[in-house]
Design a protein around this motif. Structure first.
Motif, PDB file in Angstrom:
ATOM      1  N   LEU A 128     -20.052  46.114 104.311  1.00 18.84           N
ATOM      2  CA  LEU A 128     -20.401  45.345 103.113  1.00 18.84           C
ATOM      3  C   LEU A 128     -21.851  45.632 102.758  1.00 18.84           C
ATOM      4  N   GLY A 129     -22.163  45.602 101.470  1.00 18.65           N
ATOM      5  CA  GLY A 129     -23.554  45.775 101.100  1.00 18.65           C
ATOM      6  C   GLY A 129     -23.766  45.825  99.606  1.00 18.65           C
ATOM      7  N   PRO A 130     -25.031  45.872  99.209  1.00 15.95           N
ATOM      8  CA  PRO A 130     -25.361  45.947  97.789  1.00 15.95           C
ATOM      9  C   PRO A 130     -25.252  47.378  97.270  1.00 15.95           C
ATOM     10  N   SER A 131     -25.184  47.496  95.972  1.00 17.76           N
ATOM     11  CA  SER A 131     -25.156  48.790  95.307  1.00 17.76           C
ATOM     12  C   SER A 131     -26.152  48.731  94.147  1.00 17.76           C
ATOM     13  N   VAL A 132     -27.076  49.694  94.106  1.00 20.16           N
ATOM     14  CA  VAL A 132     -28.107  49.715  93.074  1.00 20.16           C
ATOM     15  C   VAL A 132     -28.066  51.064  92.375  1.00 20.16           C
ATOM     16  N   GLN A 133     -28.101  51.044  91.047  1.00 21.95           N
ATOM     17  CA  GLN A 133     -28.156  52.286  90.282  1.00 21.95           C
ATOM     18  C   GLN A 133     -29.368  52.235  89.363  1.00 21.95           C
ATOM     19  N   TRP A 134     -30.138  53.317  89.369  1.00 19.57           N
ATOM     20  CA  TRP A 134     -31.312  53.447  88.514  1.00 19.57           C
ATOM     21  C   TRP A 134     -31.127  54.672  87.640  1.00 19.57           C
ATOM     22  N   ARG A 135     -31.372  54.522  86.355  1.00 18.41           N
ATOM     23  CA  ARG A 135     -31.259  55.626  85.400  1.00 18.41           C
ATOM     24  C   ARG A 135     -32.652  55.982  84.884  1.00 18.41           C
ATOM     25  N   PRO A 136     -33.330  56.947  85.562  1.00 21.08           N
ATOM     26  CA  PRO A 136     -34.670  57.338  85.113  1.00 21.08           C
ATOM     27  C   PRO A 136     -34.629  58.107  83.786  1.00 21.08           C
ATOM     28  N   LEU A 137     -33.525  58.787  83.516  1.00 18.72           N
ATOM     29  CA  LEU A 137     -33.293  59.502  82.261  1.00 18.72           C
ATOM     30  C   LEU A 137     -31.939  59.081  81.709  1.00 18.72           C
ATOM     31  N   LYS A 138     -31.690  59.370  80.444  1.00 21.68           N
ATOM     32  CA  LYS A 138     -30.440  58.950  79.817  1.00 21.68           C
ATOM     33  C   LYS A 138     -29.208  59.523  80.526  1.00 21.68           C
ATOM     34  N   LYS A 139     -29.287  60.777  80.998  1.00 27.16           N
ATOM     35  CA  LYS A 139     -28.133  61.424  81.634  1.00 27.16           C
ATOM     36  C   LYS A 139     -28.217  61.480  83.159  1.00 27.16           C
ATOM     37  N   ALA A 140     -29.294  61.017  83.747  1.00 30.02           N
ATOM     38  CA  ALA A 140     -29.471  61.098  85.203  1.00 30.02           C
ATOM     39  C   ALA A 140     -29.403  59.706  85.825  1.00 30.02           C
ATOM     40  N   HIS A 141     -28.867  59.638  87.038  1.00 29.48           N
ATOM     41  CA  HIS A 141     -28.849  58.362  87.760  1.00 29.48           C
ATOM     42  C   HIS A 141     -29.025  58.600  89.250  1.00 29.48           C
ATOM     43  N   ILE A 142     -29.618  57.609  89.907  1.00 34.54           N
ATOM     44  CA  ILE A 142     -29.772  57.597  91.361  1.00 34.54           C
ATOM     45  C   ILE A 142     -29.101  56.332  91.859  1.00 34.54           C
ATOM     46  N   ASP A 143     -28.129  56.496  92.766  1.00 35.76           N
ATOM     47  CA  ASP A 143     -27.389  55.375  93.339  1.00 35.76           C
ATOM     48  C   ASP A 143     -27.811  55.197  94.796  1.00 35.76           C
ATOM     49  N   ILE A 144     -28.082  53.974  95.182  1.00 34.13           N
ATOM     50  CA  ILE A 144     -28.430  53.648  96.571  1.00 34.13           C
ATOM     51  C   ILE A 144     -27.477  52.553  97.026  1.00 34.13           C
ATOM     52  N   GLU A 145     -26.820  52.812  98.173  1.00 32.29           N
ATOM     53  CA  GLU A 145     -25.814  51.878  98.680  1.00 32.29           C
ATOM     54  C   GLU A 145     -25.952  51.751 100.200  1.00 32.29           C
ATOM     55  N   PRO A 146     -26.764  50.784 100.683  1.00 29.42           N
ATOM     56  CA  PRO A 146     -26.845  50.548 102.125  1.00 29.42           C
ATOM     57  C   PRO A 146     -25.741  49.586 102.559  1.00 29.42           C
ATOM     58  N   LEU A 147     -24.806  50.059 103.349  1.00 31.38           N
ATOM     59  CA  LEU A 147     -23.674  49.246 103.791  1.00 31.38           C
ATOM     60  C   LEU A 147     -23.846  48.883 105.263  1.00 31.38           C
ATOM     61  N   ILE A 148     -23.663  47.615 105.570  1.00 27.62           N
ATOM     62  CA  ILE A 148     -23.844  47.110 106.933  1.00 27.62           C
ATOM     63  C   ILE A 148     -22.476  46.885 107.558  1.00 27.62           C
ATOM     64  N   GLY A 149     -22.305  47.369 108.806  1.00 27.05           N
ATOM     65  CA  GLY A 149     -21.057  47.181 109.533  1.00 27.05           C
ATOM     66  C   GLY A 149     -20.861  45.730 109.920  1.00 27.05           C
ATOM     67  N   VAL A 150     -19.645  45.216 109.723  1.00 27.85           N
ATOM     68  CA  VAL A 150     -19.388  43.800 109.989  1.00 27.85           C
ATOM     69  C   VAL A 150     -18.443  43.566 111.172  1.00 27.85           C
ATOM     70  N   THR A 151     -17.957  44.620 111.806  1.00 25.13           N
ATOM     71  CA  THR A 151     -17.116  44.462 112.995  1.00 25.13           C
ATOM     72  C   THR A 151     -17.748  45.196 114.164  1.00 25.13           C
ATOM     73  N   GLU A 152     -17.251  44.916 115.360  1.00 24.98           N
ATOM     74  CA  GLU A 152     -17.788  45.583 116.551  1.00 24.98           C
ATOM     75  C   GLU A 152     -17.542  47.084 116.531  1.00 24.98           C
ATOM     76  N   GLU A 153     -16.429  47.519 115.950  1.00 20.96           N
ATOM     77  CA  GLU A 153     -16.108  48.936 115.894  1.00 20.96           C
ATOM     78  C   GLU A 153     -16.937  49.688 114.855  1.00 20.96           C
ATOM     79  N   SER A 154     -17.492  48.968 113.897  1.00 22.46           N
ATOM     80  CA  SER A 154     -18.246  49.600 112.815  1.00 22.46           C
ATOM     81  C   SER A 154     -19.617  50.063 113.302  1.00 22.46           C
ATOM     82  N   LYS A 155     -20.096  51.133 112.702  1.00 28.39           N
ATOM     83  CA  LYS A 155     -21.469  51.529 112.929  1.00 28.39           C
ATOM     84  C   LYS A 155     -22.361  50.464 112.314  1.00 28.39           C
ATOM     85  N   LYS A 156     -23.618  50.395 112.713  1.00 29.22           N
ATOM     86  CA  LYS A 156     -24.503  49.345 112.205  1.00 29.22           C
ATOM     87  C   LYS A 156     -24.817  49.515 110.725  1.00 29.22           C
TER      88      LYS A 156
END
Length: 91
Positions: free
Chosen positions: A52-80
């Motif tokens: 689970l985690g947030p999702s952020v998108q930044w559009r520095p130009l009209k046709k360009a975008h940068i997406d950042i999605e840090p996802l945190i593991g919520v079960t013991e089997e999941s990576k952190k």
């Protein structure tokens, strides 16, 4: 996954919802579920990971975008943490 393991199956599901906060920024959330079946020395093991985690998108130009999605593991089997950073160009 360890190098000696043989992957014999993989299922992946991703869900997300976002909304625009400003013209250049969008904020949202994401859920990721991944299930793998690993085979090592004749034995099979099923691994399910939930993130689970947030999702952020930044559009520095009209046709360009940068997406950042840090996802945190919520079960013991999941990576952190699973971090996704994407640069995209809309054609």
């Amino acid at each position: 996954m360890p190098t000696q393991a043989e992957q014999i199956g993989l299922r992946l599901r991703e869900f997300g919802k976002s909304f625009g906060t400003l013209k250049e920024f969008s904020l949202g959330g994401a859920v990721r579920w991944q299930a793998e079946i690993e085979r090592e020395a004749g034995a099979s093991e099923r691994v399910s990971e939930y993130f689970l985690g947030p999702s952020v998108q930044w559009r520095p130009l009209k046709k360009a975008h940068i997406d950042i999605e840090p996802l945190i593991g919520v079960t013991e089997e999941s990576k952190k943490l699973r971090m996704f950073i994407v640069f995209g160009w809309d054609f």
